[in-house]
Design an enzyme around this catalytic site. Structure first.
Site, PDB file in Angstrom:
ATOM      1  N   HIS B  12       0.303  -1.361  -0.141  1.00  0.00           N
ATOM      2  CA  HIS B  12       0.421  -0.166  -0.180  1.00  0.00           C
ATOM      3  C   HIS B  12       0.968   1.439  -0.025  1.00  0.00           C
ATOM      4  O   HIS B  12       0.281   2.307   0.748  1.00  0.00           O
ATOM      5  CB  HIS B  12      -0.876   0.057   1.244  1.00  0.00           C
ATOM      6  N   HIS B  59      -0.968   4.471   9.697  1.00  0.00           N
ATOM      7  CA  HIS B  59       0.483   5.078  10.497  1.00  0.00           C
ATOM      8  C   HIS B  59       0.352   5.726  10.532  1.00  0.00           C
ATOM      9  O   HIS B  59       0.979   7.048  10.135  1.00  0.00           O
ATOM     10  CB  HIS B  59       1.012   5.129   8.182  1.00  0.00           C
ATOM     11  N   HIS B 193      10.358  -3.669   2.872  1.00  0.00           N
ATOM     12  CA  HIS B 193      10.569  -2.369   3.131  1.00  0.00           C
ATOM     13  C   HIS B 193      11.359  -1.913   4.706  1.00  0.00           C
ATOM     14  O   HIS B 193      11.025  -2.734   5.732  1.00  0.00           O
ATOM     15  CB  HIS B 193      10.272  -1.979   2.632  1.00  0.00           C
ATOM     16  N   GLU B 240       4.938  -5.625   7.863  1.00  0.00           N
ATOM     17  CA  GLU B 240       3.449  -5.433   8.015  1.00  0.00           C
ATOM     18  C   GLU B 240       2.713  -6.422   6.951  1.00  0.00           C
ATOM     19  O   GLU B 240       1.494  -6.807   6.780  1.00  0.00           O
ATOM     20  CB  GLU B 240       3.346  -4.511   6.784  1.00  0.00           C
TER      21      GLU B 240
END
Ligand SMILES: [Fe+2]
Lengths: 134, 280
Positions: B12, B59, B193, B240
């Protein structure tokens, strides 16, 4: 009997160049993060840009945190409890992309970093663990 | 009765949302990313559900500051896209299916998931970017969306095993909802990431590809990847991926894989995407 942890908590500190966002770090960064989240409103962004120091003084951040914000020293801010999801609001206020903000903490130039990403990113070999050097 | 018919997982990345909003999909940098979503954009036309249960992480847009729930469910009628520092994304208002959300909340607590109800929040890129990737840029989203938020950012975060059980509990909850509804579960985020420090930009293609390889038919071992292992192998934000496990568990035993896609990079991140249809 409480369940046992699958790994010692200290191992979260065993990853090279990485500050895992633990509960204690989040507490250390709490007022810094209050400031960052305030930048989610256009009016606040304008007020901040008009007089950064005066705006920062409205928050209960440490002087060190305030100075690091003024200096846009993201690495320092992470050392002082900051987390990138909050700090990126500051970068966005400056019109800086997330990639530029992230690269600013990596010790590489934005161009070097962008090139590394295009070439497949940073290989994890050798940087999984400080202790095991793998 | 309501039933879960399919699941989608996708990264996302906020820059993907910006690329869509600014019309950059054909740019040299972005075209190969969006190519990976052509299948799902066609597929969804014939498989538009009544409701998407969209599992994502906030976030630091609505949560993470004063209150940090491990699992939470959006309980407002509507949700606006969040202003994450550069204005709200120009996307339609997200509309909830409040009766199903209420039923899921009841059932989850019976199933020992003490879920937090959120009466007001804005939804950030974790929710809106997947909607844009799948549905494009419509005037209105073509289905209802129930946001389910998982804390993956501030330790202690839930384990993969716990997320798996949450997916199973969501499945059981949906199955006992009396209205005739076609429901999909989406899991968003990942793949590898890391967004800070000397490891920033970490990508572990081998880890990511193995995750996708196993998720459809042999997901068992993925449940036991520890949070430490995610950090070491997939970077601080690679964790995630536990939200993909919620989606997979919600689909039940057998799935048919309709699409898989993997591409590096989008901004700081490895992009992964799968589409599964439930078999039973
Ligand atoms: Fe994310």
């Amino acid at each position: 009997m409480p369940r046992t942890r699958l790994y010692p908590l200290e191992d979260l500190e065993d990853i090279p160049g990485t500050k895992v966002f633990t509960a204690l770090r989040s507490r250390q960064g709490y007022y810094l993060h209050k400031f960052c989240m305030s930048l989610m409103k256009e009016a606040n962004r304008e007020e901040f840009k008009a007089d950064e120091k005066a705006y920062l003084d409205k928050f209960r951040m440490t002087e060190e945190q305030k100075q690091a914000v003024l200096d846009r020293d993201l690495t320092k801010l992470i050392d002082l409890g900051g987390n990138m999801y909050f700090l990126v609001k500051l970068a966005s206020t400056d019109g800086m992309s997330a990639q530029k903000a992230v690269s600013a903490t990596s010790g590489m130039s934005a161009d070097e970093y962008a090139k590394m990403m295009l070439e497949g990113g940073r290989n994890p070999a050798g940087i999984r663990s400080i202790r095991d050097k793998n | 009765m309501a039933r879960i018919t399919a699941g989608i997982a996708t990264s996302h990345v906020p820059a993907i949302g910006a690329a869509i909003d600014l019309g950059k999909q054909k740019d040299l940098y972005w075209a190969p990313v969006f190519q990976g979503y052509e299948f799902v954009k066609e597929w969804i036309k014939k498989n538009t559900p009544d409701v998407v249960i969209l599992v994502y992480n906030d976030h630091a847009s609505a949560l993470m500051m004063d209150i940090i729930p491990t699992f939470a469910i959006g309980f407002a009628e509507e949700f606006l896209s969040a202003d994450e520092g550069w204005g709200r994304r120009p996307v339609p208002v997200v509309k909830n299916h409040i009766e199903l959300a209420a039923h899921i909340s009841e059932q989850l607590v019976i199933d020992e998931f003490d879920i937090t109800l959120i009466n007001e929040m804005d939804v950030d890129h974790g929710l809106t970017v997947p909607l844009s990737l799948v549905f494009g840029q419509p005037e209105e989203w073509p289905c209802k969306v129930i946001p389910v938020c998982v804390n993956v950012s501030q330790f202690p975060t839930p384990s993969g095993e716990r997320c798996w059980k949450l997916g199973e509990a969501i499945r059981n909850a949906v199955k006992t909802f009396p209205e005739d509804l076609d429901v999909q579960v989406w899991g968003t985020g990942g793949m590898s990431h890391q967004l800070h420090g000397s490891r920033a930009g970490l990508i572990n293609e081998e880890f990511d590809r193995k995750f996708i390889d196993l998720l459809a038919h042999e997901p068992e071992e993925l449940k036991y990847i520890t949070r430490l292992e995610y950090l070491r192998e997939a970077g601080t934000e690679g964790i995630e991926l536990i939200m993909w496990l919620v989606m997979r568990a919600a689909l039940g035993y057998g799935v048919e894989e309709k699409k898989r896609f993997y591409r590096v990079p989008a901004s700081n991140t490895a992009v992964g995407h799968v589409v599964y249809e439930a078999k039973s």
